[in-house]
Design a protein around this motif. Structure first.
Motif, mmCIF file in Angstrom:
data_model
loop_
_atom_site.group_PDB
_atom_site.id
_atom_site.type_symbol
_atom_site.label_atom_id
_atom_site.label_comp_id
_atom_site.label_asym_id
_atom_site.label_seq_id
_atom_site.Cartn_x
_atom_site.Cartn_y
_atom_site.Cartn_z
ATOM 1 N N THR A 24 0.850 -1.179 0.000
ATOM 2 C CA THR A 24 0.000 0.000 0.000
ATOM 3 C C THR A 24 0.888 1.232 0.000
ATOM 4 O O THR A 24 1.828 1.333 0.773
ATOM 5 C CB THR A 24 -0.915 0.005 1.240
ATOM 6 N N SER A 25 0.589 2.143 -0.886
ATOM 7 C CA SER A 25 1.342 3.381 -1.008
ATOM 8 C C SER A 25 0.443 4.545 -0.617
ATOM 9 O O SER A 25 -0.716 4.590 -1.009
ATOM 10 C CB SER A 25 1.827 3.538 -2.445
ATOM 11 N N THR A 26 0.971 5.476 0.153
ATOM 12 C CA THR A 26 0.213 6.656 0.559
ATOM 13 C C THR A 26 0.679 7.857 -0.261
ATOM 14 O O THR A 26 1.874 8.065 -0.438
ATOM 15 C CB THR A 26 0.405 6.938 2.055
ATOM 16 N N THR A 27 -0.274 8.624 -0.759
ATOM 17 C CA THR A 27 0.012 9.794 -1.570
ATOM 18 C C THR A 27 -0.698 11.003 -0.975
ATOM 19 O O THR A 27 -1.800 10.881 -0.462
ATOM 20 C CB THR A 27 -0.483 9.570 -3.014
ATOM 21 N N VAL A 28 -0.061 12.161 -1.050
ATOM 22 C CA VAL A 28 -0.685 13.417 -0.623
ATOM 23 C C VAL A 28 -0.656 14.383 -1.796
ATOM 24 O O VAL A 28 0.200 14.293 -2.667
ATOM 25 C CB VAL A 28 0.031 14.044 0.593
ATOM 26 N N GLY A 29 -1.615 15.281 -1.831
ATOM 27 C CA GLY A 29 -1.637 16.261 -2.908
ATOM 28 C C GLY A 29 -2.909 17.073 -2.936
ATOM 29 O O GLY A 29 -3.765 16.966 -2.050
ATOM 30 N N ALA A 78 -6.947 19.454 -0.067
ATOM 31 C CA ALA A 78 -5.669 18.800 0.210
ATOM 32 C C ALA A 78 -6.013 17.443 0.814
ATOM 33 O O ALA A 78 -6.778 17.364 1.782
ATOM 34 C CB ALA A 78 -4.854 19.628 1.192
ATOM 35 N N VAL A 79 -5.493 16.379 0.231
ATOM 36 C CA VAL A 79 -5.874 15.029 0.647
ATOM 37 C C VAL A 79 -4.655 14.147 0.821
ATOM 38 O O VAL A 79 -3.569 14.426 0.321
ATOM 39 C CB VAL A 79 -6.814 14.360 -0.379
ATOM 40 N N SER A 80 -4.876 13.053 1.539
ATOM 41 C CA SER A 80 -3.952 11.924 1.516
ATOM 42 C C SER A 80 -4.813 10.699 1.269
ATOM 43 O O SER A 80 -5.946 10.604 1.740
ATOM 44 C CB SER A 80 -3.150 11.810 2.811
ATOM 45 N N TYR A 81 -4.277 9.771 0.479
ATOM 46 C CA TYR A 81 -5.021 8.567 0.144
ATOM 47 C C TYR A 81 -4.056 7.406 -0.067
ATOM 48 O O TYR A 81 -2.876 7.595 -0.331
ATOM 49 C CB TYR A 81 -5.901 8.781 -1.091
ATOM 50 N N ASP A 82 -4.582 6.213 0.104
ATOM 51 C CA ASP A 82 -3.824 4.982 -0.065
ATOM 52 C C ASP A 82 -4.275 4.271 -1.321
ATOM 53 O O ASP A 82 -5.446 4.338 -1.686
ATOM 54 C CB ASP A 82 -4.038 4.029 1.119
ATOM 55 N N PHE A 83 -3.348 3.574 -1.958
ATOM 56 C CA PHE A 83 -3.703 2.683 -3.048
ATOM 57 C C PHE A 83 -2.699 1.547 -3.086
ATOM 58 O O PHE A 83 -1.576 1.678 -2.623
ATOM 59 C CB PHE A 83 -3.765 3.416 -4.394
#
Length: 104
Positions: A24-29, A78-83
């Motif tokens: 699982t990778s976490t991304t912010v943006g 502004a969010v952070s999410y996992d995929f």
């Protein structure tokens, strides 16, 4: 000696299976919400456009109905999410945090 090789082989196979599941990778943006979806009861999704260097549209699963209700279409957040990196459908993820982006 055979039992030792059997144990080592089993461990190697198990580690290989776990590694192939993907991580699982976490991304912010910054994202812009372009749509909201509720395909079935207790399932909430937002369709978003990434405002980063490589703009693309994708869907994020929202765990909470209250959060989903507060998200407005057309707004920037502004969010952070996992995929999952090994996921066949790379255009979906799971929202972990969201807040309105600061206005300039």
């Amino acid at each position: 000696m055979f039992k030792f090789f059997l144990k080592i082989s089993t461990v190697v196979i198990l580690v290989g299976m776990l590694a192939s599941c993907g991580t699982t990778s976490t991304t912010v943006g910054l994202i812009k919400v372009v749509g909201k979806e509720q395909p079935e009861r207790n399932s909430y999704w937002i369709k978003v456009e990434d405002l980063g260097k490589h703009p693309e549209e994708f869907r994020l699963k929202v765990n909470d109905e209250n959060t989903w209700n507060l998200v407005l279409e057309g707004e920037i957040y502004a969010v952070s999410y996992d995929f999952k990196t090994k996921n066949e459908n790379k255009h979906t993820g799971k929202l972990t945090s969201i807040r309105p982006a600061a206005k300039p």
